[in-house]
Structures are given as C-alpha cells and as structure tokens.
Motif scaffolding. Structure first.
Motif: not given
Length: 373
Positions: A295-322
């Motif tokens: 279950x620890x490995x499964x938790x790490x996979x979930x956090x990795x997805x969230x990290x990728x989402x956070x990077x996408x928010x940073x890259x969007x800079x509040x303007x990029x809709x995709x």
C-alpha cells in the motif's frame, strides 16, 4: 475482490452510507468551502490575502487538533454527541465567516469552523466505519470517503451560485441549517450503534468464526514511546503530514488560481472536476486493490500524479487553459487516496492488540499538526 465476502445486507454498509452523507457535508462545508470564502471576502472587503490565508490556516490547524484527539472525545462524549456538536460548530463558524466585519471576528469564526471540520473530517469517517470492517475496510472507507468527493462536486459550484443569488450570510445560514439537521438525524440513527451492541462481527461474519486479520505476521506491538522510534511509523506519519499539508495549501488557493482564466462559475465546476477524478481513483483502489498489495507503493503512485498536476499548474502560469485542465485531472486522480490510504497502511503494518492501529493514526495526525504548524 476485497469486499467480495461481505454481504451487502450487513448493517455496516448502512453505517457506510450514513458516513458518506457526513462526508458530503463535512468536506463540502469544511474543506471545499474556505477556498470560495477566501475569494468572496477578498472581493467584498478587500482584505489582504495574507490575512485570509491565515484564517484558512487557523481553520485547518484547528481541525487537525480536533481530529488528533477525536478518539478521546468519542470515548468521553460518544460519537453521536461529538458529531452533533461538530456540525453545529461548523455551521456557526461558516456563518461567522459570512458576517465577519473585522479581522479578529474572522479568526474566531475560522477556529469555530475548524473545530467542526475536525469532527467531520477523515478522522471521523475512519473512526465510525473501521469497527464494522476488516477485510472489506478498503472498499468501505473508499465508499465513505467518496462522500467528501461528492461534497466537492456539489458544494464548489453550489457555494458560488448560492452566494451570488442569496448573499454570503443567507447562503451560509441556509446550508448550515440543512447540514445540522441531517447530522442530528444520522448521529441518532446510525452512529450511536456498534457491532458489539448489535451482536454482530466485522464484515458480517458468522458469530463464533475465528477472527480474520490482515495485519502482517511479522509486526510486533509498539506501545507508548516505542511507536515514536519505529521507522515505519515515522515515515508513514511524515508522508501523511507533508502530503496533506501540500494538498490543503493548493486546494485553499485552487479557486483563485483557476478563476482568472476560467471565470468564477467555471472555476467552481473545475474544482468539482477534481473531485470527480478523486472518486474514480479512490473507487478503483477500494474495490480492486489486492488484499496483500504494497500500500505504500500505491500511495507513492498517487503522490506522483499529484506532483505532475502541480507542475502543470505552474507551467500554466494562470493563463494556459489546457495545462490548467491537465493539472485538475492529475491532481484529482491521486487526491482522495492521500486520506484513505494511511489508515489502510496502518492496518497492515501495526498490530491492533495494544490499540496499535488507532494509536498510530492518532499520533500520525498529531505529527501532521506539528509539521503544518
């Protein structure tokens, strides 16, 4: 499947349904509400974001303190009384947010709403549902926690629409009243009962059958201070603390992050989309996760997805809709399992005989409070 051996007529599933409704209101009012409140108060009063962020922090830290001491409160006052009191505190606190005219009133209201949130948060769901299930606990907790996700789908746009039509104070009063009445009924009808009082066993097993445990055979009791010296506990508690700390911080500002590019109403719908992804991720985990999976490995996979989402928010800079929409999908995919997996990891890695699992969960939340502070 994890829940395959559990009868759907087992009374524990009614408790899960009631806990689902509790989570709808708890998360809808106490978790997804403050980001919207922050934006509304900033526009209404022009208060600086530092003050409003402090109020949100007080809200969540107060909730963490209450959540950490929830087992003790249940033992002293019983679950129904704590649930009713929590609902009243949350309703009164949110009403206080809507009527605050000076900063100190906002801080008092945030502490009151935080106390209510703590009594209706993940700690409450776990304490209410866990006594009814062992093998089916991942599925049962997943279903109950999905109420929090549904709360986000419903309440994120509902708050925006209700405040726009009724005004903040009227919307807070109306929604708070409905929540308080619903929690009062559920507490009396469902949360006042335990398997022992009803002559039932966890998972609905036949009385007299040997108790089934999913705890690893290699673990040993760790009473008292020994738990703080155990590497597995420290890594679990730290991971839970930092993960929730990051989630709460981003969620508190997510509406403000999305609104400039999407508009207020569409931003509310986008926040609802986060919770749709949360439901999908948590449901797949609860029903399809092998009983002996790491279950620890499964938790790490979930956090990795969230990290990728956070990077996408940073890259969007509040303007990029995709990129903003990609961030919503990735952040939401791992969102729910950050709260549902820690007690399931503790179920495997710590013994129950000396209150191990409950003690682990309680001290883990206390460590989260220290980290968030």
């Amino acid at each position: 499947m994890i829940a395959g051996a559990t009868s759907r007529t087992f009374y524990g599933w009614r408790v899960v349904s009631a806990a689902f409704v509790l989570a709808v209101f708890g998360w809808g009012m106490g978790f997804y509400g403050p980001p919207v409140f922050l934006s509304v108060l900033h526009e209404t009063w022009g208060w600086p974001l530092t003050l409003l962020s402090t109020a949100v922090t007080v809200h969540f830290l107060t909730g963490a303190v209450i959540g950490a001491n929830l087992p003790a409160l249940y033992r002293r006052f019983c679950a129904p009384t704590v649930t009713k009191t929590g609902a009243l505190c949350l309703a009164a606190g949110v009403l206080g947010w809507s009527t605050a005219a000076v900063p100190w009133q906002l801080l008092v209201a945030s502490a009151l709403s935080g106390a209510g949130w703590g009594a209706m948060s993940a700690a409450a769901i776990n304490s209410i549902v866990s006594p009814w299930f062992v093998r089916a606990r991942p599925a049962a907790l997943g279903m109950a926690y999905n109420g929090g996700s549904i709360g986000g789908v419903i309440f994120s746009p509902l708050w925006v629409a209700a405040i726009g039509v009724l005004g903040f104070s009227n919307a807070a009063a109306a929604i708070g009243l409905v929540m308080a009445l619903a929690m009062w009924l559920l507490a009396d009808l469902f949360f006042s009962r335990t398997p022992q009082q009803m002559g039932l066993t966890p998972d609905g097993d036949v009385l007299g059958m040997p108790a089934i445990s999913v705890t690893s055979r290699t673990v040993k009791p760790l009473p008292g201070r020994l738990l703080w010296r155990e590497r597995k506990f420290l890594t679990l508690a730290a991971g839970m603390a930092f993960g929730l700390f990051a989630q709460i911080g981003l969620t508190a500002h997510l509406f403000s992050l999305l609104a400039p590019a999407l508009g207020a109403q569409q931003a509310g719908l986008a926040m609802g989309s986060v919770t749709v992804m949360t439901i999908v991720g948590r449901s797949l985990l609860g029903w399809a996760m092998p009983l002996r999976a790491d279950r620890r490995v499964i938790a790490c996979i979930g956090y990795t997805a969230q990290l990728a989402g956070s990077v996408a928010f940073i890259g969007a800079a509040g303007t990029s809709l995709p990129l903003l929409l990609l961030g919503v999908v990735l952040f939401g995919a791992g969102f729910g399992n950050a709260t549902s997996l820690p007690p399931l990891i503790a179920q495997i890695e710590f013994v129950k005989d000396d209150g191990g699992v409950r003690e682990v969960q309680q001290k883990a939340v206390r460590l989260m409070v220290m980290v968030c502070g």
